[in-house]
Design a protein around this motif. Sequence first.
Motif, PDB file in Angstrom:
ATOM      1  N   PRO A   1       0.823  -1.197  -0.042  1.00  0.00           N
ATOM      2  CA  PRO A   1      -0.063  -0.049  -0.022  1.00  0.00           C
ATOM      3  C   PRO A   1       0.878   1.171  -0.161  1.00  0.00           C
ATOM      4  O   PRO A   1       0.612   2.255  -0.414  1.00  0.00           O
ATOM      5  CB  PRO A   1      -0.906  -0.227   1.429  1.00  0.00           C
ATOM      6  N   ALA A   2       2.078   1.165   0.587  1.00  0.00           N
ATOM      7  CA  ALA A   2       2.920   2.324   0.569  1.00  0.00           C
ATOM      8  C   ALA A   2       3.387   2.793  -0.925  1.00  0.00           C
ATOM      9  O   ALA A   2       3.328   3.954  -1.342  1.00  0.00           O
ATOM     10  CB  ALA A   2       4.109   2.264   1.612  1.00  0.00           C
ATOM     11  N   LEU A   3       3.575   1.638  -1.619  1.00  0.00           N
ATOM     12  CA  LEU A   3       4.054   2.113  -3.088  1.00  0.00           C
ATOM     13  C   LEU A   3       2.781   2.646  -3.703  1.00  0.00           C
ATOM     14  O   LEU A   3       2.977   3.335  -4.592  1.00  0.00           O
ATOM     15  CB  LEU A   3       4.382   0.421  -3.611  1.00  0.00           C
ATOM     16  N   ALA A   4       1.664   2.083  -3.476  1.00  0.00           N
ATOM     17  CA  ALA A   4       0.447   2.534  -4.048  1.00  0.00           C
ATOM     18  C   ALA A   4       0.026   4.121  -3.748  1.00  0.00           C
ATOM     19  O   ALA A   4      -0.261   4.898  -4.586  1.00  0.00           O
ATOM     20  CB  ALA A   4      -0.744   1.706  -3.668  1.00  0.00           C
ATOM     21  N   VAL A   5       0.341   4.409  -2.360  1.00  0.00           N
ATOM     22  CA  VAL A   5       0.337   5.854  -2.008  1.00  0.00           C
ATOM     23  C   VAL A   5       1.163   6.691  -2.866  1.00  0.00           C
ATOM     24  O   VAL A   5       0.958   7.659  -3.379  1.00  0.00           O
ATOM     25  CB  VAL A   5       0.503   5.681  -0.571  1.00  0.00           C
ATOM     26  N   MET A   6       2.575   6.097  -3.134  1.00  0.00           N
ATOM     27  CA  MET A   6       3.549   6.785  -3.852  1.00  0.00           C
ATOM     28  C   MET A   6       3.260   7.111  -5.380  1.00  0.00           C
ATOM     29  O   MET A   6       3.306   8.262  -5.713  1.00  0.00           O
ATOM     30  CB  MET A   6       4.943   6.323  -3.706  1.00  0.00           C
ATOM     31  N   LEU A   7       2.532   6.275  -5.846  1.00  0.00           N
ATOM     32  CA  LEU A   7       2.082   6.148  -7.348  1.00  0.00           C
ATOM     33  C   LEU A   7       0.886   7.301  -7.180  1.00  0.00           C
ATOM     34  O   LEU A   7       1.037   8.087  -8.046  1.00  0.00           O
ATOM     35  CB  LEU A   7       1.417   4.963  -7.712  1.00  0.00           C
ATOM     36  N   GLY A   8       0.120   7.267  -6.066  1.00  0.00           N
ATOM     37  CA  GLY A   8      -0.914   8.419  -6.001  1.00  0.00           C
ATOM     38  C   GLY A   8      -0.061   9.676  -5.771  1.00  0.00           C
ATOM     39  O   GLY A   8      -0.655  10.885  -6.382  1.00  0.00           O
ATOM     40  N   ALA A   9       0.731   9.751  -5.097  1.00  0.00           N
ATOM     41  CA  ALA A   9       1.618  11.310  -4.542  1.00  0.00           C
ATOM     42  C   ALA A   9       2.135  11.619  -5.894  1.00  0.00           C
ATOM     43  O   ALA A   9       2.121  12.925  -6.030  1.00  0.00           O
ATOM     44  CB  ALA A   9       2.453  10.798  -3.590  1.00  0.00           C
ATOM     45  N   ASN A  10       2.657  10.675  -6.689  1.00  0.00           N
ATOM     46  CA  ASN A  10       3.254  11.279  -8.026  1.00  0.00           C
ATOM     47  C   ASN A  10       2.201  12.003  -8.878  1.00  0.00           C
ATOM     48  O   ASN A  10       2.392  12.886  -9.438  1.00  0.00           O
ATOM     49  CB  ASN A  10       4.103  10.086  -8.737  1.00  0.00           C
ATOM     50  N   VAL A  11       1.243  11.417  -8.961  1.00  0.00           N
ATOM     51  CA  VAL A  11      -0.141  12.157  -9.651  1.00  0.00           C
ATOM     52  C   VAL A  11      -0.496  13.275  -8.902  1.00  0.00           C
ATOM     53  O   VAL A  11      -0.913  14.421  -9.621  1.00  0.00           O
ATOM     54  CB  VAL A  11      -1.278  10.908  -9.736  1.00  0.00           C
ATOM     55  N   GLY A  12      -0.626  13.311  -7.533  1.00  0.00           N
ATOM     56  CA  GLY A  12      -0.998  14.381  -6.868  1.00  0.00           C
ATOM     57  C   GLY A  12       0.092  15.674  -7.087  1.00  0.00           C
ATOM     58  O   GLY A  12      -0.486  16.937  -7.247  1.00  0.00           O
ATOM     59  N   SER A  13       1.179  15.253  -7.218  1.00  0.00           N
ATOM     60  CA  SER A  13       2.215  16.264  -7.575  1.00  0.00           C
ATOM     61  C   SER A  13       1.791  17.128  -8.834  1.00  0.00           C
ATOM     62  O   SER A  13       1.953  18.345  -8.965  1.00  0.00           O
ATOM     63  CB  SER A  13       3.589  15.545  -7.442  1.00  0.00           C
ATOM     64  N   THR A  14       1.525  16.186  -9.769  1.00  0.00           N
ATOM     65  CA  THR A  14       1.075  16.712 -11.281  1.00  0.00           C
ATOM     66  C   THR A  14      -0.068  17.795 -10.804  1.00  0.00           C
ATOM     67  O   THR A  14       0.053  18.764 -11.917  1.00  0.00           O
ATOM     68  CB  THR A  14       0.650  15.780 -12.107  1.00  0.00           C
ATOM     69  N   LEU A  15      -1.075  17.551  -9.949  1.00  0.00           N
ATOM     70  CA  LEU A  15      -2.187  18.217  -9.872  1.00  0.00           C
ATOM     71  C   LEU A  15      -1.706  19.532  -9.123  1.00  0.00           C
ATOM     72  O   LEU A  15      -2.427  20.378  -9.390  1.00  0.00           O
ATOM     73  CB  LEU A  15      -3.236  17.471  -8.928  1.00  0.00           C
ATOM     74  N   VAL A  16      -0.721  19.564  -8.192  1.00  0.00           N
ATOM     75  CA  VAL A  16      -0.044  20.576  -7.742  1.00  0.00           C
ATOM     76  C   VAL A  16       0.270  21.575  -8.725  1.00  0.00           C
ATOM     77  O   VAL A  16       0.167  22.900  -8.735  1.00  0.00           O
ATOM     78  CB  VAL A  16       0.947  20.307  -6.635  1.00  0.00           C
TER      79      VAL A  16
END
Length: 549
Positions: free
Chosen positions: A80-95
Amino acid sequence: MTLLELAGFAALLLWGVHMVQTGVQRTFGPKLKTFLAGALRNRIKAFGAGAAVTVALQSSTATGLMLTAFQAGGLVALAPALAVMLGANVGSTLVVQVLSFDIAAVAPLLVLAGVILFRRAQDAPHDFGRVLIGLGLVLTALHQFLALLEPVVAAPAAEAFLAQVGRYTPVAVIVAAILTWAAHSSVVTVLLAMSLTTGGVIPLETGVALVVGANLGSALNPLLEGADATDPAARRLPLGNLINRLAGLVLVMGAFSFIVPWIARLGPTEARALANFHTLFNLALALLFLPWIRTYAKLIARLLPARQAADPGAPIYLDPEARATPAVALGAATREALRMTDTLEEMLKGLKESLAGSSRTSIQATKRLDDVLDRLNTAIRAYLISIPAESLSPEESARLAEILAFATNVEHAGDLVDRNLLSVATRRLKRGVSFSPEGEADLVRLTDRLVANVRLAAAAFVSGDRSAARLLVAEKESFRDVEADAVAAHFQRLQSGDANTLDTSSLHLDALRDLKRINSHLVEGAAYPILRSVGELLPTRLRQVGDRG
């Protein structure tokens, strides 16, 4: 001067990330593990949580550093931590999408709200104030960093350098990765690439290379800074994130000449096209890795096996086979209980350094030792109660009760050090005050006396010697007298108007009281059972009513 300013804003960004991380940890505290366990059971939820957290933190690097600490500490599993990081990378693009519109004006409001909560509120709202201050600092640092870079890269020498870099795509990727690593933010690099492309300083091809390099550089910080270099398992999450960044890099570079014309059609302007490519690049990687994230996590775990380090809280002598022979089992439990006295002695030495010194490191190290005591006490208790009662002789049953009482009292003594006395040391440092030289000397002297009493208690516990038990009981009376003298001397200093004594009065009295309580636990755990077994311990210290003259 420009380099110094860039370094200063990078430091401000790091400090903002640190405040957000510590604020989140202090706000949620023990609830964080439960929250993560519930929210991250599903890979899709984990992905969404990563995107949401990163949008809030304004930085995937911040999420990566925080999550690396959580994963290494066992708060969240690797998959799940790796899944969170995949989401974090997408979230960074939204920023990036949001910051393409100037929202830096929100930063002062966040800092203002955070300061109000931090200074006026208590408990969780107080700690959440740190989060808001940190977010404000992150926004400010990103805005200033970008504003400072734009005129730098617009200089003729910089334009010539960028033109040369643009001719070699791998070099552009490396430059962007280094800049992102130094700035601790892919957002800075991507926004800069968009600005340079809009200004005609670099072509779209170079902008794409910079965006890909920014994605690679954002994975370097958690790997280099967030992981414990001595524990391979602590590097699993950042390495897994770096590998999927590298996979994306290889795919883009392999089809670079084919995808650049397609990227140009992703937005009305080249800047918008880069921002949209940045988002689609990370979404594509998420779609590629999410379906087999658990298998991927197992591969990473196999690549980086956990370090087999000695666990100080794990029992050494509690042999399950020995329970068939109670005498042997009781001897094993006794040896394990002596490990508790060694740990308590180490805690007291750390306490002395914490009360007299100015370092927070000794406080944290000493607090960790209390976990060792708790685990050893739990293991001893579980081991002893698992011995069949029918196999115990009356003498062995009495000895079992003595071991339980001793281990329990040593564990209670450790709790007093952890929860009370170390709290005194922490509050003293937060207030920026010091004990008077005489008061500090009293605390050090009593702590040293406790160390000696721990050794005496261990000797009495092992030997069962009545003389040692009587000596320990006598020491309780003596310790009480010394503590009373220290309290009286403290009040005399108060009356004389000693400034340090006035500043630390409540802290000093709390410490004296708890040191006395620790000594009482040692006596009750080691001496009382021995004297009670031979009839030398009175049932009460009160004089009977009939004895009055």
